[in-house]
Each structure stands twice: as structure tokens, then as C-alpha cells.
Motif scaffolding. Structure first.
Motif, PDB file in Angstrom:
ATOM      1  N   ASN A 185       0.814  -1.203   0.000  1.00 50.98           N
ATOM      2  CA  ASN A 185       0.000   0.000   0.000  1.00 50.98           C
ATOM      3  C   ASN A 185       0.850   1.256   0.000  1.00 50.98           C
ATOM      4  OD1 ASN A 185       0.773  -0.566   2.781  1.00 50.98           O
ATOM      5  ND2 ASN A 185      -0.571   1.121   3.332  1.00 50.98           N
ATOM      6  N   LEU A 186       0.195   2.347  -0.354  1.00 50.68           N
ATOM      7  CA  LEU A 186       0.827   3.661  -0.373  1.00 50.68           C
ATOM      8  C   LEU A 186       0.065   4.540   0.615  1.00 50.68           C
ATOM      9  CD1 LEU A 186       3.016   5.322  -1.964  1.00 50.68           C
ATOM     10  CD2 LEU A 186       1.129   6.142  -3.380  1.00 50.68           C
ATOM     11  N   PRO A 187       0.685   4.900   1.759  1.00 45.13           N
ATOM     12  CA  PRO A 187      -0.034   5.706   2.758  1.00 45.13           C
ATOM     13  C   PRO A 187      -0.342   7.095   2.237  1.00 45.13           C
ATOM     14  CG  PRO A 187       2.295   5.533   3.317  1.00 45.13           C
ATOM     15  CD  PRO A 187       2.059   4.609   2.167  1.00 45.13           C
ATOM     16  N   MET A 188      -1.535   7.577   2.533  1.00 42.20           N
ATOM     17  CA  MET A 188      -1.966   8.895   2.068  1.00 42.20           C
ATOM     18  C   MET A 188      -2.063   9.867   3.248  1.00 42.20           C
ATOM     19  SD  MET A 188      -2.366   8.843  -1.247  1.00 42.20           S
ATOM     20  CE  MET A 188      -3.523  10.146  -1.701  1.00 42.20           C
ATOM     21  N   PRO A 189      -1.575  11.102   3.088  1.00 43.19           N
ATOM     22  CA  PRO A 189      -1.686  12.092   4.166  1.00 43.19           C
ATOM     23  C   PRO A 189      -3.126  12.538   4.361  1.00 43.19           C
ATOM     24  CG  PRO A 189      -0.842  13.116   2.175  1.00 43.19           C
ATOM     25  CD  PRO A 189      -0.903  11.646   1.897  1.00 43.19           C
ATOM     26  N   ARG A 212       7.762  18.019   7.487  1.00 40.06           N
ATOM     27  CA  ARG A 212       7.496  17.521   8.830  1.00 40.06           C
ATOM     28  C   ARG A 212       6.126  16.850   8.932  1.00 40.06           C
ATOM     29  NH1 ARG A 212       4.617  19.349  12.898  1.00 40.06           N
ATOM     30  NH2 ARG A 212       4.197  21.332  11.835  1.00 40.06           N
ATOM     31  N   VAL A 213       5.094  17.517   8.440  1.00 42.18           N
ATOM     32  CA  VAL A 213       3.735  16.983   8.556  1.00 42.18           C
ATOM     33  C   VAL A 213       3.551  15.755   7.659  1.00 42.18           C
ATOM     34  CG1 VAL A 213       1.284  17.493   8.292  1.00 42.18           C
ATOM     35  CG2 VAL A 213       2.829  19.240   9.185  1.00 42.18           C
ATOM     36  N   PHE A 214       4.120  15.804   6.466  1.00 39.33           N
ATOM     37  CA  PHE A 214       3.990  14.673   5.544  1.00 39.33           C
ATOM     38  C   PHE A 214       4.603  13.420   6.160  1.00 39.33           C
ATOM     39  CE2 PHE A 214       4.736  11.938   1.954  1.00 39.33           C
ATOM     40  CZ  PHE A 214       3.689  12.206   1.085  1.00 39.33           C
ATOM     41  N   VAL A 242       6.842   8.279   5.955  1.00 35.74           N
ATOM     42  CA  VAL A 242       7.963   8.335   5.016  1.00 35.74           C
ATOM     43  C   VAL A 242       8.131   9.769   4.527  1.00 35.74           C
ATOM     44  CG1 VAL A 242       7.721   5.954   4.199  1.00 35.74           C
ATOM     45  CG2 VAL A 242       6.455   7.776   3.059  1.00 35.74           C
ATOM     46  N   SER A 243       9.309  10.067   3.988  1.00 35.34           N
ATOM     47  CA  SER A 243       9.542  11.385   3.404  1.00 35.34           C
ATOM     48  C   SER A 243       8.800  11.516   2.080  1.00 35.34           C
ATOM     49  CB  SER A 243      11.034  11.595   3.173  1.00 35.34           C
ATOM     50  OG  SER A 243      11.499  10.728   2.148  1.00 35.34           O
ATOM     51  N   PRO A 279       9.464 -10.354  -5.523  1.00 38.02           N
ATOM     52  CA  PRO A 279      10.852 -10.799  -5.494  1.00 38.02           C
ATOM     53  C   PRO A 279      11.643 -10.190  -4.350  1.00 38.02           C
ATOM     54  CG  PRO A 279      10.185 -10.191  -7.711  1.00 38.02           C
ATOM     55  CD  PRO A 279       9.080  -9.767  -6.801  1.00 38.02           C
ATOM     56  N   THR A 280      12.835 -10.739  -4.130  1.00 36.21           N
ATOM     57  CA  THR A 280      13.682 -10.343  -3.035  1.00 36.21           C
ATOM     58  C   THR A 280      13.788  -8.831  -2.920  1.00 36.21           C
ATOM     59  OG1 THR A 280      14.985 -12.316  -3.409  1.00 36.21           O
ATOM     60  CG2 THR A 280      15.950 -10.629  -1.999  1.00 36.21           C
ATOM     61  N   GLY A 281      13.641  -8.338  -1.691  1.00 44.58           N
ATOM     62  CA  GLY A 281      13.719  -6.886  -1.468  1.00 44.58           C
ATOM     63  C   GLY A 281      12.337  -6.296  -1.295  1.00 44.58           C
ATOM     64  N   SER A 282      12.282  -5.073  -0.882  1.00 41.62           N
ATOM     65  CA  SER A 282      11.005  -4.410  -0.665  1.00 41.62           C
ATOM     66  C   SER A 282      11.169  -2.927  -0.875  1.00 41.62           C
ATOM     67  CB  SER A 282      10.522  -4.663   0.765  1.00 41.62           C
ATOM     68  OG  SER A 282       9.451  -3.801   1.085  1.00 41.62           O
ATOM     69  N   PHE A 283      10.217  -2.298  -1.578  1.00 38.07           N
ATOM     70  CA  PHE A 283      10.370  -0.875  -1.803  1.00 38.07           C
ATOM     71  C   PHE A 283      10.207  -0.072  -0.528  1.00 38.07           C
ATOM     72  CE2 PHE A 283       5.851  -0.297  -1.605  1.00 38.07           C
ATOM     73  CZ  PHE A 283       5.276  -1.273  -2.385  1.00 38.07           C
ATOM     74  N   TYR A 284       9.736  -0.703   0.558  1.00 35.36           N
ATOM     75  CA  TYR A 284       9.664  -0.008   1.837  1.00 35.36           C
ATOM     76  C   TYR A 284      11.038   0.161   2.457  1.00 35.36           C
ATOM     77  CZ  TYR A 284       4.725  -0.859   1.458  1.00 35.36           C
ATOM     78  OH  TYR A 284       3.430  -0.886   0.996  1.00 35.36           O
ATOM     79  N   GLU A 285      12.041  -0.535   1.927  1.00 29.24           N
ATOM     80  CA  GLU A 285      13.388  -0.460   2.486  1.00 29.24           C
ATOM     81  C   GLU A 285      14.289   0.412   1.657  1.00 29.24           C
ATOM     82  OE1 GLU A 285      14.599  -4.490   2.625  1.00 29.24           O
ATOM     83  OE2 GLU A 285      13.121  -5.076   4.110  1.00 29.24           O
ATOM     84  N   TYR A 286      13.781   1.003   0.604  1.00 30.39           N
ATOM     85  CA  TYR A 286      14.614   1.792  -0.303  1.00 30.39           C
ATOM     86  C   TYR A 286      14.729   3.205   0.247  1.00 30.39           C
ATOM     87  CZ  TYR A 286      16.201   3.968  -4.649  1.00 30.39           C
ATOM     88  OH  TYR A 286      16.892   4.655  -5.611  1.00 30.39           O
TER      89      TYR A 286
END
Length: 280
Positions: A153-157, A195-197, A203-204, A273-280
Motif C-alpha cells: 500500500n501507499l499511505p496517504m496524508p 514535517r507533517v507529511f 515516510v519522506s 521478489p527479493t527486497g522491498s520498496f519499503y526499504e529503499y
């Protein structure tokens, strides 16, 4: 029960007097979208082909073909399926069985569950709960409750101006603005924006944008879009830059991602596959 288009009323699932029922989706030749709604029954959407995009008030979920997304009871959401989709929709009363997810997530659909969905969709809407039809539905629930879950998922502000910015990025993922330019566009200071985001999404802004690109890319890869077109749609200078980003985020190249996804879809349809975009 099979339908050619998913156009049931929002309260329709709650009116069906059964703890669980399954609808089969026939081939959909164009994209379709269901506006924001909610219902008491929990819901599973499985796309045997095509791509599911599910949006809640605080997140966007994107599930490639051969994947399924779980929507818990009374969660406000809207859904879109693209890519000549067909599959199944399951509605489940929250108290029907213990062990089902209490929050939105993706669920791995095994070959057995696919066969159960196929058979369940052929039953009458008001099937006989005391017969083999009812037992079939209970087996389906048991298998769903035991299936692995994951997050894609992609968190939304929630802040209105930050939400507007995030939606603008989703609408045009190729748009290249600096943080200062985005801040001016939504009438916030760059420092406050950052800061708020980060506080609301975890995440940034730059990392969120990369995650968004990966999720968008997965959808386009699932629809067999050429790498160059994906690269252009996401605003990369060339396909090599896009491939490098994707490999760093996911762990494999886009081409390898599709190959491995297809190879393993039968045994684990939500394989990443190996890896996760949450770790990039």
C-alpha cells in the motif's frame, strides 16, 4: 453467480441472507471504478487478470494480477480494476469465522482457493447452508483465514493540502517539482510540508514518490506495457534510470519481476521478489 460488470448497489451485499457468497466477474473490456462506499460485510476482490487499485481514506492499495485485496467490515473504500480484468468478489459477515484480517491487506490466493472461488460462484445466491453447498463455503472461509497476508500500500496524508499534493502526484507521476515548488503550490513552508507529511505517512516525500512509482510500475508491468513507455509515463530520463530505480526498490529488474511473478503465481500469487520498496 456471475456478472459481466461489477455494478451492484453499495448495500446489496448486506441484503444477501448468507454468511458468505461469491460473485464471478466476467471479462471487462474497459476500466471500471466503483465510487466511495462501505458495507457491513467484509470483502475480498481477486483479479485473475488485470490490476486492482483500492483506495481508502488513508491509503492506496495496488495488487497485480493473480492477487487479492481484503477489505474489512464498514471500511469506506473505492475500487478500480483495469487491464481486461476477470476474477471474483467475495462478501463475508464479520462473525462468520475467526481468523480473518481486521484491517485492509493483500491475501495470497492458492490454487485450491481459486478452484473454490470458481465453484462457489456457480452456486445460487441463496444456496442451501445445510447441504454440500454450505460446507463448500465453510472450506473456502477456512482456507482464506489460513492464507498469508501482506502489505502493498501507499499511505496517504490526511492534511487537506498535503492530500491535494499527493493526489496531484498520483494523477501525473511524471511531474517533476522540487519540495520548495510543491510547498509554494500548496501554500505551505517547505519545512512544515516535510514535517507533517512524514508524520502522517511515515515516510519522506521523496521516498513516498519512489514507492508510488514502484506501485504504478507494477500495475503497468502487469498490463504488459513496454519498459520505455513505463519509463516515460513516470518521468524518467531514460529506461536505464527507471530500471535502476526499480531494481534498487524491489530487488530485481522489471523484466525479471514479471518472469518470477509468472513462474510463482500458481504457488504464491502475491509473490514479490527479493527486497522491498519499503526499504529503499
Amino acid at each position: 453467480m456471475f456478472i459481466s460488470h461489477y455494478e451492484v448497489a453499495a448495500d446489496y451485499p448486506d441484503k444477501v441472507d448468507r454468511p458468505v457468497f461469491v460473485m464471478g466477474l466476467g471479462l471487462i473490456n474497459e476500466n471500471w471504478e466503483i465510487p466511495f462506499h462501505r458495507h457491513f460485510k467484509s470483502q475480498l476482490i481477486f483479479a485473475n487478470s488485470g490490476v486492482i487499485t483500492l483506495e481508502t481514506t488513508d491509503s492506496i492499495w495496488n495488487v497485480p494480477f493473480q492477487g487479492a485485496v481484503w477489505i474489512p467490515s464498514n471500511l469506506t473504500h473505492r475500487a478500480k480494476i483495469s487491464g481486461n480484468a476477470k476474477g471474483f468478489v467475495v462478501f463475508v459477515e464479520p462473525a462468520a469465522i475467526d481468523g480473518l484480517p481486521q484491517s485492509c491487506c493483500t491475501i495470497s490466493i492458492s490454487p485450491l482457493i481459486r478452484e473454490l472461488l470458481q465453484r462457489a460462484a456457480e452456486l445460487p445466491e441463496l444456496y442451501d447452508e445445510s447441504s454440500h453447498e454450505g460446507r463448500l463455503m465453510m472450506v473456502l472461509l477456512d482456507e482464506l483465514a489460513a492464507s498469508p497476508t501482506a502489505s502493498m500500500n501507499l499511505p496517504m496524508p490526511k492534511h487537506p493540502r498535503l492530500r491535494k499534493m499527493a493526489e496531484a502526484m498520483l494523477e501525473d507521476p511524471s511531474k517533476k517539482l522540487t519540495l520548495d515548488e510543491w510547498a509554494k503550490a500548496i501554500n505551505m513552508s517547505e519545512r512544515n510540508l516535510s514535517r507533517v507529511f512524514a508524520s502522517e505517512t511515515g515516510v519522506s516525500v521523496n521516498r513516498w514518490r519512489r514507492q508510488m512509482h514502484v506501485i504504478k510500475a507494477m500495475s503497468m508491468l502487469a498490463e504488459d506495457m513496454p519498459i520505455q513507455l513505463i519509463s516515460d509515463a513516470l518521468g524518467y530520463e531514460n529506461s536505464s534510470a527507471f530500471i535502476t530505480m526499480f531494481r534498487k526498490a524491489v530487488g530485481v529488474t522489471p523484466k525479471r519481476f514479471i518472469i518470477e511473478h509468472n513462474e510463482l503465481s500458481r504457488s504464491n500469487p502475491l509473490y514479490v521478489p527479493t527486497g522491498s520498496f519499503y526499504e529503499y
